[in-house]
Write an enzyme that holds these catalytic residues in place. Structure first.
Site, mmCIF file in Angstrom:
data_model
loop_
_atom_site.group_PDB
_atom_site.id
_atom_site.type_symbol
_atom_site.label_atom_id
_atom_site.label_comp_id
_atom_site.label_asym_id
_atom_site.label_seq_id
_atom_site.Cartn_x
_atom_site.Cartn_y
_atom_site.Cartn_z
ATOM 1 C CB CYS A 123 39.493 14.943 -19.180
ATOM 2 S SG CYS A 123 38.132 13.764 -19.085
ATOM 3 C CB THR A 146 36.249 13.189 -12.539
ATOM 4 O OG1 THR A 146 35.882 14.322 -13.338
ATOM 5 C CG2 THR A 146 35.452 13.252 -11.257
#
Length: 230
Positions: free
Chosen positions: A197, A83
């Site tokens: 992202c 992430t």
């Protein structure tokens, strides 16, 4: 082959992509029935998101460093934080273990420099877009000046990530919204797009844009496989 350690579950929707990409890359490189050697520590993202929303980055860091130590104890030769947002505590994670952390911003920066772009529009969570841990690393270490959408664009990009993509929802309306955000960014001087992202690639692809687009998930996985096969 070295063993790749993944700190995932943030969200699991993108961790699945890491797993698929790494195994496909191993098969392409080695042929036959080969696949990647992977250890995965997968969080309950509901707990992590609560800490993010509360701004409790200290406790989030404790969880991340513990996960990294467990990955190392399990026999991993490197660790990836799957992430972009949780690279906020990348330095603390690296300090907690002896194996290398492959930083997602660094792998992305290498691709940007190869493409000779310097002013990418960053599509990410509000934390990544507005705080300096990601943009600052791009600038200080790589000379890349990332741009971010206007406030309305940041809200749209962030909300779609948490309310839709992390929950497996793919909406044509949201895709159109992302394309509009990038169009405004391009008109303001952005020369490329970072899918900042790890879920953004579920909604849009490089083919959707006139300017170069960089999927951090794919670039991160490639760097990990290159390490594993080195």
């Amino acid at each position: 082959m070295k063993t790749i350690g993944l700190i995932g579950g943030m969200s699991w929707e993108s961790t699945v992509i890491y797993y698929q990409l790494l195994n496909r890359m191993a098969r392409e490189a080695l042929g036959g029935l080969h696949s990647a050697q992977i250890l995965i520590w997968s969080f309950d993202f509901g707990e992590i998101e609560t800490l993010q929303a509360a701004g409790d980055w200290e406790q989030a860091t404790e969880k991340m460093t513990e996960a990294a130590r467990n990955i190392e104890k399990g026999g991993a030769d490197c660790v990836l934080i799957c992430t972009n947002t949780m690279h906020k505590m990348a330095e603390e994670v690296q300090s907690a273990v002896h194996i290398p952390l492959i930083h997602i911003a660094d792998t992305t920066a290498l691709a940007l420099k190869k493409a000779q772009v310097q002013h990418p529009l960053l599509l990410a969570t509000r934390y990544t877009m507005e705080q300096d841990f990601y943009k600052g690393r791009l600038n200080e270490r790589h000379g890349i000046t990332a741009r971010i959408p206007d406030d309305a664009g940041r809200t749209l990009v962030h909300d779609v990530i948490y309310d839709e993509l992390c929950q497996g929802v793919i909406s044509p309306t949201s895709k159109a919204g992302y394309l509009e955000v990038v169009d405004r960014g391009q008109k303001s001087g952005a020369d490329s797009v970072i899918f900042g992202c790890t879920e953004v690639g579920l909604l849009v692809s490089a083919d959707d844009f006139e300017i170069p687009a960089f999927d951090t998930t794919a670039l991160h996985a490639r760097a990990a496989m290159d390490f594993a096969l080195s």
